[in-house]
Design an enzyme around this catalytic site. Structure first.
Site, mmCIF file in Angstrom:
data_model
loop_
_atom_site.group_PDB
_atom_site.id
_atom_site.type_symbol
_atom_site.label_atom_id
_atom_site.label_comp_id
_atom_site.label_asym_id
_atom_site.label_seq_id
_atom_site.Cartn_x
_atom_site.Cartn_y
_atom_site.Cartn_z
ATOM 1 N N ASN A 9 0.661 -1.240 -0.112
ATOM 2 C CA ASN A 9 -0.046 -0.022 -0.169
ATOM 3 C C ASN A 9 0.885 1.376 -0.014
ATOM 4 O O ASN A 9 1.550 1.493 1.033
ATOM 5 C CB ASN A 9 -1.148 0.016 1.385
ATOM 6 C CG ASN A 9 -1.599 1.354 1.555
ATOM 7 O OD1 ASN A 9 -1.681 2.191 0.401
ATOM 8 N ND2 ASN A 9 -2.521 1.227 2.580
ATOM 9 N N LYS A 11 0.095 4.030 -0.191
ATOM 10 C CA LYS A 11 -0.694 5.381 0.331
ATOM 11 C C LYS A 11 -0.482 6.670 -0.445
ATOM 12 O O LYS A 11 -0.273 6.566 -1.721
ATOM 13 C CB LYS A 11 0.182 5.630 1.809
ATOM 14 C CG LYS A 11 -0.017 4.369 2.661
ATOM 15 C CD LYS A 11 0.139 4.436 4.318
ATOM 16 C CE LYS A 11 0.039 2.995 4.862
ATOM 17 N NZ LYS A 11 0.139 2.993 6.220
ATOM 18 N N HIS A 95 -9.379 0.963 5.030
ATOM 19 C CA HIS A 95 -8.283 1.435 5.795
ATOM 20 C C HIS A 95 -8.428 2.211 6.879
ATOM 21 O O HIS A 95 -9.131 3.038 7.033
ATOM 22 C CB HIS A 95 -7.097 1.776 4.730
ATOM 23 C CG HIS A 95 -5.679 1.977 5.429
ATOM 24 N ND1 HIS A 95 -5.137 2.648 6.395
ATOM 25 C CD2 HIS A 95 -4.695 1.111 5.305
ATOM 26 C CE1 HIS A 95 -3.983 2.439 6.539
ATOM 27 N NE2 HIS A 95 -3.946 1.340 6.050
ATOM 28 N N GLU A 97 -6.747 4.405 7.998
ATOM 29 C CA GLU A 97 -6.525 5.859 7.848
ATOM 30 C C GLU A 97 -7.700 6.663 7.307
ATOM 31 O O GLU A 97 -7.992 7.966 7.350
ATOM 32 C CB GLU A 97 -5.317 6.164 6.879
ATOM 33 C CG GLU A 97 -3.850 5.861 7.500
ATOM 34 C CD GLU A 97 -2.891 5.312 7.005
ATOM 35 O OE1 GLU A 97 -2.694 5.653 5.633
ATOM 36 O OE2 GLU A 97 -1.800 4.425 7.632
ATOM 37 N N GLU A 167 -5.192 -5.136 10.625
ATOM 38 C CA GLU A 167 -4.100 -4.108 10.767
ATOM 39 C C GLU A 167 -4.429 -3.498 12.157
ATOM 40 O O GLU A 167 -5.212 -2.307 12.227
ATOM 41 C CB GLU A 167 -4.074 -2.967 9.561
ATOM 42 C CG GLU A 167 -3.861 -3.873 8.204
ATOM 43 C CD GLU A 167 -3.176 -2.469 7.189
ATOM 44 O OE1 GLU A 167 -2.222 -2.603 6.898
ATOM 45 O OE2 GLU A 167 -4.072 -1.236 7.095
ATOM 46 N N GLY A 173 2.565 2.047 10.982
ATOM 47 C CA GLY A 173 3.669 3.222 10.778
ATOM 48 C C GLY A 173 4.561 3.447 11.950
ATOM 49 O O GLY A 173 4.929 4.424 12.246
ATOM 50 N N SER A 212 3.741 -2.296 10.166
ATOM 51 C CA SER A 212 4.981 -2.301 10.569
ATOM 52 C C SER A 212 5.796 -3.672 10.155
ATOM 53 O O SER A 212 6.576 -4.115 10.554
ATOM 54 C CB SER A 212 5.426 -2.049 12.327
ATOM 55 O OG SER A 212 5.009 -0.948 12.349
ATOM 56 N N GLY A 233 3.004 -1.392 4.497
ATOM 57 C CA GLY A 233 3.075 0.073 3.970
ATOM 58 C C GLY A 233 4.351 0.807 3.816
ATOM 59 O O GLY A 233 4.865 0.595 2.663
ATOM 60 N N GLY A 234 4.935 1.250 4.865
ATOM 61 C CA GLY A 234 6.238 2.029 4.711
ATOM 62 C C GLY A 234 7.291 0.847 3.915
ATOM 63 O O GLY A 234 8.131 1.380 2.791
HETATM 64 P P1 13P Z 1 3.286 0.414 7.811
HETATM 65 O O1 13P Z 1 3.615 -1.109 6.947
HETATM 66 O O2 13P Z 1 3.908 1.521 7.174
HETATM 67 O O3 13P Z 1 3.358 0.076 9.213
HETATM 68 O O4 13P Z 1 1.560 0.476 7.162
HETATM 69 C C1 13P Z 1 0.701 -0.595 7.029
HETATM 70 C C2 13P Z 1 -0.611 -0.123 6.302
HETATM 71 O O5 13P Z 1 -1.112 0.756 6.826
HETATM 72 C C3 13P Z 1 -0.742 -0.715 5.227
HETATM 73 O O6 13P Z 1 -2.163 -0.646 4.631
#
Ligand code: 13P
Length: 250
Positions: A9, A11, A95, A97, A167, A173, A212, A233-234
């Site tokens: 993802n 983002k 998600h 967010e 998640e 994050g 993470s 994510g990251g």
């Molecule tokens: P991180 O891997 O950066 O923690 O993000 C997870 C995420 O929100 C994937 O949708």
């Protein structure tokens, strides 16, 4: 047998040029992948270009959100038909967010899940508790509500196209990955819930862990029975980091 999924993802990151170059690197390095699916979710602006880049590869495209109508006067929104037109096979729905910053409700998420499924997109439905909810001991109650509401009206015949992502919000994050025990508890809970609602079709739904994830912590998590992959994510923003995670898949 459930095939694994590793989904990135991205983002709100990456220009079109950056997206294409990341997708190209992933495409080139994943030609030998077996028993699983690699998925990337670039921002809307890069979807079509990335789709062109991924042609001839097994890497699948996902959008990060959608609006649950085919078309209409919904300024700023993107429809599932448009996502299919741009080359998407998957769409991330609900998600944390989006729940947090855009006040997405369980009802809106349910409309999106149903619309994605009837349009032929595979929804990756995100659920997970906040830090406060975990500390108050209501993790299972929260996940129970999110899963049941997201799937309200979804039929057993649609289970083969559903993906759930657990998640925990406190793990996103933060570098604070869920312990294998914490992840196992919730994945097992979600599995039992899906089987309770959908019988054996619920046993085939892929449940991804997100929060993470790195190449260093995924190896242990993926050994857990009901963890069928990762939503990243990251660590999905750099080819090496993302490919390192894929290299740990069975
Ligand atoms: P991180 O891997 O950066 O923690 O993000 C997870 C995420 O929100 C994937 O949708």
């Amino acid at each position: 047998m459930r095939n694994w999924i590793v989904a990135g993802n991205w983002k709100m990151h990456n220009t079109i040029a950056e997206s294409v170059s990341l997708a190209q690197a992933i495409k080139e390095a994943t030609t030998a992948v077996k028993n699983g699916e690699v998925v990337v979710a670039p921002p809307f602006t890069a979807l079509h270009s990335v789709s062109e880049t991924l042609k001839g590869s097994a890497v699948k495209l996902a959008a990060q959100n959608m609006y649950p109508e085919d078309k209409g006067a919904f300024t700023g929104e993107v429809s599932p038909l448009m996502l299919k037109d741009a080359g998407c096979a998957f769409v991330i729905v609900g998600h944390s967010e989006r729940r947090k910053y855009f006040n997405e409700s369980d009802n809106q998420i349910n409309l999106k899940v149903r619309k994605a499924l009837t349009t032929g997109l595979k929804p990756i439905v995100c659920v997970g508790e906040t830090d406060g909810e975990r500390n108050s001991g209501v993790t299972q109650a929260v996940v129970n509500r999110q899963v049941r509401k997201a799937l309200d009206g979804v039929g057993v015949g649609q289970m083969d196209r559903l993906v759930v992502a657990y998640e925990p919000v406190w793990a996103i994050g933060t570098g604070k990955v869920a312990t294998p025990e914490q992840a196992n508890d919730v994945h097992d809970f979600i599995r039992r819930l899906l089987v309770e609602i959908y019988g054996c079709a619920g046993a085939d739904v892929r449940i991804l862990y997100g929060g993470s994830v790195t190449k260093d912590n995924i190896a242990e998590l993926i050994t857990i029975e009901d963890i069928d992959g990762a939503l990243v994510g990251g660590a999905s923003l750099k080819a090496d980091a993302f490919l390192g995670i894929i290299s740990k898949m069975p």
